[in-house]
Design an enzyme around this catalytic site. Structure first.
Site, short mmCIF file in Angstrom:
data_model
loop_
_atom_site.label_atom_id
_atom_site.label_comp_id
_atom_site.label_asym_id
_atom_site.label_seq_id
_atom_site.Cartn_x
_atom_site.Cartn_y
_atom_site.Cartn_z
CE LYS A 176 54.91 105.19 30.66
NZ LYS A 176 54.47 105.24 29.24
CD GLU A 252 57.92 89.21 30.30
OE1 GLU A 252 57.77 88.26 31.07
OE2 GLU A 252 56.97 89.77 29.72
CB CYS A 286 58.16 90.39 21.89
SG CYS A 286 57.25 89.28 22.97
CD GLU A 388 61.91 93.85 18.24
OE1 GLU A 388 62.22 94.93 18.76
OE2 GLU A 388 61.29 92.96 18.84
P1 NAD Z 1 59.31 100.95 24.30
O1 NAD Z 1 60.49 100.43 25.00
O2 NAD Z 1 59.48 102.11 23.38
O3 NAD Z 1 58.21 101.44 25.36
C1 NAD Z 1 57.72 100.59 26.35
C2 NAD Z 1 57.29 101.41 27.55
O4 NAD Z 1 58.43 102.02 28.12
C3 NAD Z 1 56.31 102.52 27.23
O5 NAD Z 1 55.36 102.58 28.27
C4 NAD Z 1 57.21 103.76 27.24
O6 NAD Z 1 56.53 104.95 27.54
C5 NAD Z 1 58.19 103.41 28.34
N1 NAD Z 1 59.48 104.09 28.28
C6 NAD Z 1 60.16 104.49 27.17
N2 NAD Z 1 61.33 105.07 27.53
C7 NAD Z 1 61.38 105.04 28.89
C8 NAD Z 1 62.33 105.48 29.87
N3 NAD Z 1 63.48 106.07 29.52
N4 NAD Z 1 62.06 105.28 31.17
C9 NAD Z 1 60.91 104.68 31.55
N5 NAD Z 1 59.97 104.25 30.68
C10 NAD Z 1 60.20 104.42 29.37
O7 NAD Z 1 58.64 99.72 23.58
P2 NAD Z 1 57.38 99.73 22.61
O8 NAD Z 1 57.80 100.39 21.33
O9 NAD Z 1 56.21 100.24 23.35
O10 NAD Z 1 57.15 98.15 22.37
C11 NAD Z 1 57.76 97.42 21.35
C12 NAD Z 1 58.98 96.70 21.88
O11 NAD Z 1 58.61 95.90 22.97
C13 NAD Z 1 59.58 95.73 20.88
O12 NAD Z 1 60.99 95.81 20.94
C14 NAD Z 1 59.13 94.37 21.36
O13 NAD Z 1 59.94 93.29 20.97
C15 NAD Z 1 59.15 94.58 22.83
N6 NAD Z 1 58.27 93.62 23.51
C16 NAD Z 1 58.84 92.57 24.19
C17 NAD Z 1 58.04 91.61 24.82
C18 NAD Z 1 58.61 90.43 25.56
O14 NAD Z 1 57.85 89.74 26.26
N7 NAD Z 1 59.88 90.15 25.46
C19 NAD Z 1 56.66 91.75 24.75
C20 NAD Z 1 56.12 92.82 24.04
C21 NAD Z 1 56.93 93.76 23.42
O1 6OD Z 2 52.14 85.38 26.63
C1 6OD Z 2 52.78 86.06 27.44
O2 6OD Z 2 52.72 85.87 28.66
C2 6OD Z 2 53.63 87.14 26.96
N1 6OD Z 2 54.35 87.80 27.89
C3 6OD Z 2 53.66 87.44 25.64
C4 6OD Z 2 54.47 88.43 25.08
C5 6OD Z 2 54.29 88.78 23.80
C6 6OD Z 2 55.08 89.81 23.20
O3 6OD Z 2 54.67 90.63 22.43
#
Ligand code: NAD
Ligand code: 6OD
Length: 484
Positions: A176, A252, A286, A388
């Protein structure tokens, strides 16, 4: 008008309910996306279950690996399509999608295809109470159907980071992707078809989180495991859904990452490195550094240099090969980032540069751009230093001692990544080992080796992926003990 459909059991499937996929660079409509209802999500899960018992589940590992290499080939042969789709969905510069997102997608498949062929599993010769021996060894089995939920910032990179090891381990998946960036997940279905991945092994359902495809997937009883990248709060909601079936989760999540700059660093390399760490992908990574701690003796010089870097970034159309900074993902996210820009002022920040919205005088004014921004002067307790923001922004504070820098860097509920900048590698090791995070870079940032553990502590996640850590999450080990 282009439409983006779900992909279930090898077929592209439409639905009556549709939503808009907008181009963040000018707000224009990229496509209409077909939202999966509960029935379609169920159909995708059932297709994945069926695939496990058919051809995919029986393929020898070397053949599975060969097909994953073919997926990588198919991504490479459609390179321009993937780049164009990712750029239209995210607004990221074409140069970034071409050098980071799409090559990494192919590399994800190649890495895990190779690893699954060569990875061994532990075995033990065990002395038994009757003076004889037993042999213990484990066999790796797929988890089953894995639900994969991903965000919008690096859509294809983060999706394939999970799909590739899941398939390498013999699972079938239902993904998804974010509602903001649905295109490349559906395009990947075409690459799967080219590569001979059997129907039902890779399924895509489109939609939102709550009360939509995301929640339907996480609550589905026939999913065996959930892997998620996104916000910490969403992770908490998904964990609740997984709890009822005691399903394994890999998360993550968000970060509020620190960079520590010592006075003995290579100044120019460090300014370039921190500039990337703050502004890459318009700060929507992130791992980005939103808190920069600089040793007092070089503080003023460093602030001046980063200001200059921020002001020299070429902001513009993602399609211009010279553009370095694109828009944020959406109007809503821009409002969130701008609310922090306002809050920083209220909290007493000195605005070194930025803090507003750029003006172009053309269609880009309808895009979701903000200025790259640098602050100083905030208290460590300020919300802008604690929360964040996920935009092209950092706060720079000064420190006098290593202990002080480490204490400030670790004073957060997050714990994803840190970077240390120093010419003294002994100190680099020492400080790196004191960081309460999952990933620490010394004199570099976002330098990836896909075999290494990737993940965070605290609010930044649960578990590690990468290399063997991915194989261990996406499989079950059955230990076999044989009395000899
Ligand atoms: P988000 O959590 O809003 O959404 C991520 C996904 O989850 C989307 O596909 C969304 O539709 C789905 N989702 C939302 N609510 C849900 C629920 N209740 N049940 C099931 N699915 C649900 O995140 P975003 O705004 O798309 O991305 C930004 C965030 O992601 C930032 O906080 C960033 O730090 C984090 N991020 C972390 C990493 C990592 O590797 N640690 C990598 C990339 C992004
Ligand atoms: O490099 C990767 O494997 C990874 N998971 C990066 C995540 C980046 C976050 O926005």
């Amino acid at each position: 008008m282009k439409s983006i459909q779900n992909y279930i059991d090898g077929k592209f499937v439409g639905s009556e309910r549709q939503f808009d996929d907008l181009n963040p660079a000018d707000g224009t409509l990229v496509a209409r996306v077909h939202e999966a209802d509960e029935g379609l999500v169920d159909a995708a899960v059932q297709a994945a279950r069926k695939a496990l018992t058919c051809e995919w589940g029986k393929l020898p590992v070397r053949e599975r690996a060969a097909r994953l290499h073919r997926v990588a080939d198919a991504i490479e042969s459609r390179f321009d399509c993937f780049v164009a789709a990712e750029v239209a969905d995210t607004g990221k510069p074409v140069s970034l999608a071409s050098r980071l997102d799409v090559p990494r997608a192919a590399a994800n498949f190649r890495t895990f295809a190779d690893l699954i062929k060569t990875s061994g599993i532990e075995s033990f010769q065990t002395e038994t109470p009757d003076g004889k021996n037993a042999l213990n060894y484990a066999v790796r089995k797929p988890l089953g159907v894995v639900g994969i939920i991903t965000p919008w910032n690096l859509p294809l990179l983060l999706l394939t980071w999970k799909v590739a090891p899941a398939l390498a381990c013999g699972n079938a998946v239902v993904v998804k992707p974010s509602e903001e960036t649905p295109a490349t997940a559906t395009l990947l279905a075409e690459a799967m078809q080219d590569a001979g991945i059997p129907n039902g092994v890779y399924n895509v359902v489109h939609g939102f989180g709550r009360n939509s495809a995301g929640e339907f997937l996480t609550k589905h009883p026939d999913i065996n495991a959930l892997t998620f990248t996104g916000e910490s709060q969403t992770g908490a909601a998904i964990m609740k859904a997984a709890a009822s079936g005691v399903k394994p989760v890999s998360f993550e999540l968000g970060g509020k990452n620190a960079a520590i700059v010592f006075a003995d660093c290579d100044f120019e390399d460090t300014v370039n490195g921190i500039s990337d760490a703050v502004f890459l992908n318009t700060g929507q990574v992130c791992l980005c550094a939103e808190r920069v701690y600089v040793e007092r003796s070089i503080f003023e010089r460093f602030v001046k240099a980063l200001k200059q870097k921020a002001e020299n970034l070429r902001i513009g159309s993602p399609l211009d090969p010279n553009t370095q900074t694109g828009p944020l993902i959406s109007a809503q996210h821009r409002e969130k980032v701008l609310s922090y820009y306002r809050l920083a002022r209220e909290e007493g920040a000195t605005v070194v540069t930025g803090g507003g919205v750029p003006h172009f005088g053309d269609s880009l004014d309808r895009g979701f751009y903000v200025q790259p921004t640098v602050y100083t002067g905030l208290k460590e307790s300020a919300r802008c230093v604690k929360e964040e923001i996920f935009g092209p922004v950092c706060h720079i504070a000064q420190f006098d001692s290593q202990e002080e820098a480490v204490a400030m860097a670790n004073d957060t509920h997050y714990g994803l990544a840190a970077s240390i900048w120093t010419a003294n590698l002994k100190r680099g090791h020492r400080v790196a080992q004191q960081m309460n995070v999952g990933i620490t870079w010394v004199n570099c940032w976002f330098l990836r080796d896909l075999r290494t553990p990737f993940g965070g502590v605290g609010l930044s996640g649960i578990g590690r992926e990468g290399g063997m850590h991915s194989l261990n999450f996406y499989s079950e080990l059955n230990n076999i003990c044989i009395k000899l």
